[in-house]
Design a protein around this motif. Structure first.
Motif, PDB file in Angstrom:
ATOM      1  N   PHE A 207      37.193  31.802  41.817  1.00  0.00           N
ATOM      2  CA  PHE A 207      38.279  31.062  41.884  1.00  0.00           C
ATOM      3  C   PHE A 207      39.215  31.564  41.137  1.00  0.00           C
ATOM      4  N   THR A 208      40.439  31.090  41.118  1.00  0.00           N
ATOM      5  CA  THR A 208      41.587  31.707  40.454  1.00  0.00           C
ATOM      6  C   THR A 208      41.136  31.393  38.871  1.00  0.00           C
ATOM      7  N   ASP A 339      46.441  26.543  39.348  1.00  0.00           N
ATOM      8  CA  ASP A 339      46.259  27.722  38.411  1.00  0.00           C
ATOM      9  C   ASP A 339      46.784  29.213  38.811  1.00  0.00           C
ATOM     10  N   ALA A 340      47.151  30.003  38.161  1.00  0.00           N
ATOM     11  CA  ALA A 340      47.480  31.371  38.602  1.00  0.00           C
ATOM     12  C   ALA A 340      47.092  32.413  37.530  1.00  0.00           C
ATOM     13  N   VAL A 341      46.956  33.416  37.916  1.00  0.00           N
ATOM     14  CA  VAL A 341      46.853  34.624  36.776  1.00  0.00           C
ATOM     15  C   VAL A 341      47.892  35.629  37.211  1.00  0.00           C
ATOM     16  N   LEU A 349      53.257  44.453  39.837  1.00  0.00           N
ATOM     17  CA  LEU A 349      52.698  42.996  39.700  1.00  0.00           C
ATOM     18  C   LEU A 349      51.443  42.607  40.471  1.00  0.00           C
ATOM     19  N   ASP A 350      50.628  41.902  39.782  1.00  0.00           N
ATOM     20  CA  ASP A 350      49.504  41.560  40.313  1.00  0.00           C
ATOM     21  C   ASP A 350      49.320  39.987  40.107  1.00  0.00           C
ATOM     22  N   VAL A 351      48.903  39.514  41.316  1.00  0.00           N
ATOM     23  CA  VAL A 351      49.050  38.052  41.220  1.00  0.00           C
ATOM     24  C   VAL A 351      47.577  37.538  41.648  1.00  0.00           C
ATOM     25  N   TRP A 352      47.005  36.459  40.911  1.00  0.00           N
ATOM     26  CA  TRP A 352      45.429  35.976  41.475  1.00  0.00           C
ATOM     27  C   TRP A 352      46.079  34.565  41.729  1.00  0.00           C
ATOM     28  N   HIS A 379      46.306  38.659  45.176  1.00  0.00           N
ATOM     29  CA  HIS A 379      45.064  38.609  45.463  1.00  0.00           C
ATOM     30  C   HIS A 379      44.596  37.429  45.646  1.00  0.00           C
ATOM     31  N   GLU A 380      44.322  36.756  47.126  1.00  0.00           N
ATOM     32  CA  GLU A 380      43.828  35.633  47.321  1.00  0.00           C
ATOM     33  C   GLU A 380      42.627  35.157  46.872  1.00  0.00           C
ATOM     34  N   GLN A 381      42.268  34.038  46.224  1.00  0.00           N
ATOM     35  CA  GLN A 381      41.023  33.553  45.852  1.00  0.00           C
ATOM     36  C   GLN A 381      40.758  32.497  46.689  1.00  0.00           C
TER      37      GLN A 381
END
Lengths: 712, 153
Positions: A207-208, A339-341, A349-352, A379-381
Motif C-alpha cells: 500500500f502507499t 497518504d502519498a509519497v 517526479l515520481d508519485v506513489w 505508481h498506483e498502489q
C-alpha cells in the motif's frame, strides 16, 4: 458517486481541470513497451514465461475490479486463470480513461459497466492473434485452431500462449474481434478466486503507506480545529527540539512537522503551539445546522418532481403521518488513511498513491510543483479502502501532499500521511441532511399522497464540478432515487441546497444513504397504517419490473410471512442505485445497548450479468456491514465552535465482528449488461433494520445513528 | 539506549528512543510493513503482532517493553495453525481492501493457537479488537471455523 456521471465527461473536457494532460505522462507507454514479446493492446501483455498480465485502469480499494476486469479479459482470451497477473495502469487518459467520465477515475460503481466491452474486445483481440500465430506456425487454417485455458492447438499441434507470444507480436490486431456468446464463457459467472487474496493475507501486498524511499522524510500535519481556520502564530521550538524532527512548515492547510520517522513526526506535532485564526471558520454546531436545515425543509424548495395535487390529496386523506429525519455527517474512515509519497530526482517526479482519480491528481501535483506532466509518473498502489474518500472534486489531499513536499524544498522524498485523527476530523463527510416528509392513505389503505423535501449542502458547490452537478438549482444527489422507485398518484419531491463551511463528499452510495432510508421506512409505516403487507404493498407501487423481481426473490429466500423466532422481527427494504436492483430482509432482536441486534440479512441482487458472483456476494456483505455500522453507531458531531467531537475509533464507532449479521445472497441470473456492485448493497440495509425494529418495539428511528440518545 | 529482542526468530536490536511504539520500529526502522497503522490507540487491531505467542497491539507497545521477548509479525508467522488460518483466508477470499487483514490473521492465529475448537462467541471475543472497515466479518468468521476444522478440532 453520482447518477449524473455521463455528463461529468463534458465537465472534465470543459473545465480546464485536465489541461495539459493530453501529453503522455512518464511511464504511460509502459503498457505498449516491447520488453515483453506480445502486447497487442493497452490491457494485456503475454511474456515468454507464459504469464498473462492484465492492466487494471481502476483503483483496487477492495471492491474487486482487479479480479473483475481480469476475469472479463481472460475469458475472451481463453487464458488459464492461474496464468493471470494484474498490474495497475499508469496515468494516461487516452488509454485508460473511465469511459463514463472521460478521465481516469473510479466512482459511481462504474468500473465493470464502463469496461465491459473494452476488456472483452481486448481479450478477444489477443486471442485471435494467438490463434493466427498458431495457424501460421503449423500451416493450418485459423478455423482449425482451438484456444482453451492458455493453450493454442490444432490436431497434434500444441503451444502455450508464451510459446506463441513472439510470433503473435508480429501480427496485426483484428479490426473487429469476434466476441464469445454468453454460452461460451468459461470464467465469467464463476466464483474465481480473487487475484489479491494471497498477498493481502501474508502481509506482502503493498500500500502507499508501505512505500519506503532512500532518504525519505515523514510528516505529521496539524489541521485547524474548525473548518476554514488558518494558523496565525506557530511556536515550533519545542517541536524542533524533539529528536528526529527536521523542520516545521506552515501551509494554508495546516502546520507540517517533518521528521526522520513517523513517531518523531507525531511527537513533534504534539509539541506544537499554534494559534488559529478562526474568523472565517464554520463555527456552527451540528444542532444549529439541523435546526437551520429543518426550517428550510419545511418550505417546498426547488422542485425535483411533482405529480397530481399533493396538497389536496393529503387534505382529503383518511390518515396522514409526517416526520422529520436527521442524518449526521459521516467520515469514510478507510482503514488506510489518506497518504502519498512524492519524490523528485533529476527533474523527474515520481508519485506513489492509491489514487482514485489518477490523471487529475497527478496533474494537480504537477501544477503545485510546476512540473510538466511528461516528467511525472504515478505508481498506483493498492488502496486500503476509500468508500468515496479518495476522489474529491478539488483534489485537496494531493495538493496538500505536494505542498508539503514543496515546502521542504523538494530535495528529499516525502511521505505525507494523515493520522486517524486527521482523517476523522478532516472533513469531506457524507453531508448532514434533513428530510421532511408527509404521506397520506385513503380509507382502503392506498397511498394517495407523498410530499418530501430534503435540505443538505451540495458537495459540487464551489468546485469545478458545480456546473455539472447542480442544474437548475437541483443537486440530484440530495434527492437521489426518490422520484424513481414508486408510483404515487399525487407527489412532490423538493430540495434545498444549504450553505455550510464543512467540506462534504460522496460517501459509499451517496445520496441513497439517506434517501432510501427515508422513503423505505416512511413507506413501510404508511403501508402498515393501511393494513398492507410490506412486500405486496411495495410491489403494487413499484415502477420497475427488475425491482419487483428482487423483492419477490428476497421474500422467497427469507420465507417472508413465515414463522419468526420469539423476540425477533423482520423488516424489508428495496432500492435501485447505480443501475443495480437490491432488496433485503433483516431479522433483528433488541441488543444489549437498546439498539437492534441484527441476526441475519437476506439479499437479492440484480446487477446485470454477474461477472464474478464471489465478488458480488463480498460487496453485498461489505455494503450491508458498512451501511449498518454507520446507521447503528456512527456520527461526526460538530460541537461548540464547530469543533469535531470525534477523533478516532474510540469515539467514531465502527461496526465490529460481533455486530455483523449473517448474510445470504441470491443473485438474479440476468442477461443485461453489468452494472454497479460496490455501492448498491448499502442503501436497503439500514431501512430494512429500522422496519424490523419498528415492528418489534414500536419505535420509529428518525434520527441517525440508532444509538443516538433521542432514540432511547 | 538499545533494545534487544527476538523478531521472527532472529536477534534484533533497536537503537533509538525506547518509548517508540513497536509498530513504528517495525515499519520505519526494520522495514517490516506488513504490520499496519490504523488508529494508533489500540482501537482497530491493524497493528496486531504476537508477543511471546499472544496478540499484542504494537501501536501502543513501547519497544522497551519487548526487550528480551519474542516478537512475531505477519512476515514471520509460521507453523500448522498459521498455515491453516492463512490457507482458509485465501480459499474463501476474505480480504477486500486488505489493509486490516494482517492484524485479523494474527489475531485469528493467536486464538486458534490457544483454543483449537472455537465457538462463534470465542470468535466475537477474540476478534472484537480488529476493525475491518470493508466489513469482511462474515468471511473472517467462516475462515476461522474452516481453519479450526482443518486443525482437527
Amino acid at each position: 458517486m453520482h447518477a449524473l456521471l455521463p455528463s461529468r465527461r463534458a465537465f472534465l473536457q470543459s473545465s480546464g481541470l485536465v489541461l495539459g494532460l493530453a501529453l503522455p505522462m512518464r511511464g504511460a507507454a509502459k503498457a505498449a513497451a516491447t520488453a515483453v514479446p506480445f502486447a497487442p493492446n493497452a490491457f494485456v501483455r503475454v511474456s515468454t514465461d507464459n504469464l498473462v498480465t492484465v492492466i487494471i485502469k481502476h483503483i483496487e480499494m477492495g471492491q474487486g475490479p482487479a479480479t473483475g476486469l481480469a476475469t472479463i479479459l481472460a475469458d475472451e482470451m481463453d487464458a488459464d486463470w492461474s496464468q493471470i497477473r494484474v498490474e495497475f495502469a499508469p496515468a494516461n487518459d487516452p488509454l485508460y480513461k473511465n469511459l463514463a467520465f472521460g478521465t481516469m477515475g473510479t466512482g459511481g460503481s462504474s468500473a465493470m459497466s464502463n469496461s465491459w466491452m473494452q476488456m472483452r474486445n481486448a481479450g478477444a483481440s489477443a486471442r485471435a492473434m494467438l490463434a493466427e500465430a498458431g495457424a501460421r506456425r503449423w500451416g493450418v487454417p485459423v478455423s482449425a485452431v482451438k484456444v482453451s485455458k492458455g493453450v493454442v492447438s490444432s490436431g497434434t499441434h500444441k503451444a502455450s500462449f508464451g510459446e506463441l507470444a513472439a510470433d503473435a507480436a508480429g501480427l496485426k490486431p483484428p479490426e473487429k474481434p469476434i466476441l464469445k456468446t454468453p454460452d461460451q464463457w468459461t470464467l465469467i459467472g464463476t466464483d474465481l478466486t480473487k487475484v489479491d487474496s494471497a498477498t493481502k493475507t501474508d502481509g506482502s501486498a503493498m500500500f502507499t503507506m508501505d512505500i519506503r524511499r532512500p532518504g525519505m522524510v515523514h510528516t505529521a500535519i496539524l489541521h485547524p480545529p474548525a473548518f476554514g481556520g488558518k494558523a496565525s502564530k506557530v511556536v515550533d521550538a519545542a517541536a524542533l527540539a524533539v529528536p528526529g524532527v527536521l523542520a516545521v512548515k506552515t501551509l494554508p492547510q495546516g502546520v507540517v512537522v517533518y521528521a526522520k520517522d513517523s513517531y518523531s513526526a507525531m511527537k513533534g506535532r504534539a509539541a506544537l503551539d499554534v494559534t488559529w485564526d478562526l474568523s472565517a471558520a464554520e463555527t456552527r454546531t451540528s444542532e444549529q445546522l439541523y435546526n437551520t436545515f429543518a426550517e428550510a425543509a419545511s418550505q417546498p424548495g426547488n422542485k425535483v418532481e411533482a405529480s397530481g395535487d399533493v396538497a389536496a390529496a393529503l387534505k382529503g386523506a383518511a390518515k396522514t403521518i409526517e416526520a422529520t429525519y436527521l442524518f449526521p455527517y459521516l467520515a469514510h474512515a478507510p482503514m488506510e488513511p489518506m497518504d502519498a509519497v512524492i519524490e523528485m530526482k533529476g527533474g523527474k517526479l515520481d508519485v506513489w498513491m492509491g489514487s482514485q482519480f489518477q490523471v487529475g491528481e497527478l496533474g494537480a501535483i504537477c501544477a503545485t510543483l510546476g512540473v510538466k506532466p511528461e516528467d511525472a509518473a504515478l505508481h498506483e498502489q493498492y488502496a486500503g479502502g476509500s468508500f468515496g474518500r479518495r476522489v474529491t472534486p478539488l483534489m485537496e489531499f494531493a495538493v496538500e501532499a505536494a505542498s508539503a513536499f514543496k515546502a521542504y524544498g523538494g530535495a528529499a522524498p516525502v511521505k505525507h500521511v494523515w493520522m486517524r485523527e486527521n482523517d476523522i476530523r478532516g472533513g469531506r463527510y457524507r453531508p448532514l441532511t434533513v428530510h421532511k416528509v408527509r404521506g397520506g392513505i385513503d380509507a382502503a389503505g392506498n397511498v394517495v399522497g407523498w410530499e418530501q423535501v430534503a435540505a443538505a449542502q451540495s458537495f459540487f458547490k464551489n468546485t469545478p464540478m458545480e456546473a455539472m452537478g447542480i442544474q437548475k438549482g437541483i443537486d440530484d444527489s440530495i434527492t437521489e432515487g426518490l422520484a424513481d422507485a414508486y408510483h404515487f398518484p399525487n407527489s412532490y419531491i423538493g430540495q434545498h441546497i444549504m450553505e455550510g463551511g464543512v467540506p462534504t463528499l460522496w460517501w459509499r452510495s451517496v445520496g441513497n444513504t439517506h434517501t432510501a432510508y427515508v422513503m423505505e421506512t416512511f413507506l413501510d409505516e404508511l403501508l402498515a397504517l393501511g393494513g398492507k403487507d410490506a412486500v405486496a404493498g411495495r410491489r403494487a407501487l413499484m415502477k420497475e419490473a427488475r425491482l419487483k423481481a428482487v423483492l419477490s426473490k428476497v421474500a422467497e429466500i427469507a420465507d417472508w410471512g413465515g414463522k419468526v423466532a420469539a423476540g425477533r422481527a423482520r423488516g424489508v427494504a428495496a432500492w435501485k442505485s447505480f443501475g443495480s436492483y437490491v432488496a433485503q430482509i433483516a431479522e433483528v432482536s433488541v441488543g444489549p445497548e437498546g439498539v437492534p441486534k441484527v441476526h441475519k440479512v437476506w439479499c437479492a441482487v440484480d446487477c446485470g450479468i454477474p461477472i464474478n458472483p464471489n465478488v458480488i456476494r463480498a460487496q453485498i456483505e461489505g455494503g450491508i456491514g458498512y451501511g449498518l455500522g454507520h446507521a447503528l453507531y456512527s456520527e461526526v458531531v460538530l460541537g461548540e465552535g464547530g469543533v469535531v467531537q470525534q477523533g478516532n475509533f474510540d469515539s467514531y464507532r465502527s461496526l465490529r465482528i460481533g455486530e455483523m449479521p449473517a448474510v445470504e445472497v441470491a443473485i438474479i441470473k440476468s442477461t443485461e449488461s453489468p452494472t454497479g456492485i460496490g455501492e448498491p448493497g448499502l442503501p436497503p440495509a439500514a431501512p430494512a433494520v429500522a422496519n424490523a425494529w419498528r415492528k418489534l418495539t414500536g419505535k420509529t428511528v428518525r434520527r441517525l445513528p440508532f444509538i443516538h440518545g433521542d432514540n432511547a | 539506549m538499545a533494545t534487544d529482542f527476538t523478531l521472527n526468530g532472529k536477534p534484533t536490536r533497536f537503537d533509538g528512543d525506547p518509548e517508540t511504539p513497536l509498530l513504528w520500529v517495525l515499519r520505519d526502522h526494520l522495514g517490516l510493513t506488513g504490520t499496519k497503522y490504523g488508529c494508533g490507540v489500540a482501537q482497530c487491531g491493524a497493528c496486531t503482532v504476537h508477543l511471546d505467542g499472544k496478540s499484542r497491539r504494537s501501536c501502543v507497545t513501547p519497544v522497551s517493553t519487548v526487550a528480551g521477548k519474542n516478537v512475531t509479525t505477519i512476515e514471520g508467522v509460521e507453523g500448522k495453525t498459521a498455515e491453516a488460518v492463512q490457507s482458509a483466508w485465501v480459499a474463501i477470499d476474505v480480504p477486500q481492501c486488505g489493509f486490516c487483514q494482517s492484524g485479523q490473521v494474527m489475531s485469528a492465529i493467536a486464538l486458534l493457537a490457544q483454543k483449537k475448537r472455537v465457538t462463534d462467541e470465542d470468535i466475537d471475543n477474540a476478534m472484537a479488537g480488529n476493525i475491518c472497515r470493508c466489513a469482511t466479518y462474515v468471511r473472517i468468521r467462516q475462515a476461522i471455523h474452516d481453519a479450526s476444522a482443518k486443525l482437527g478440532a
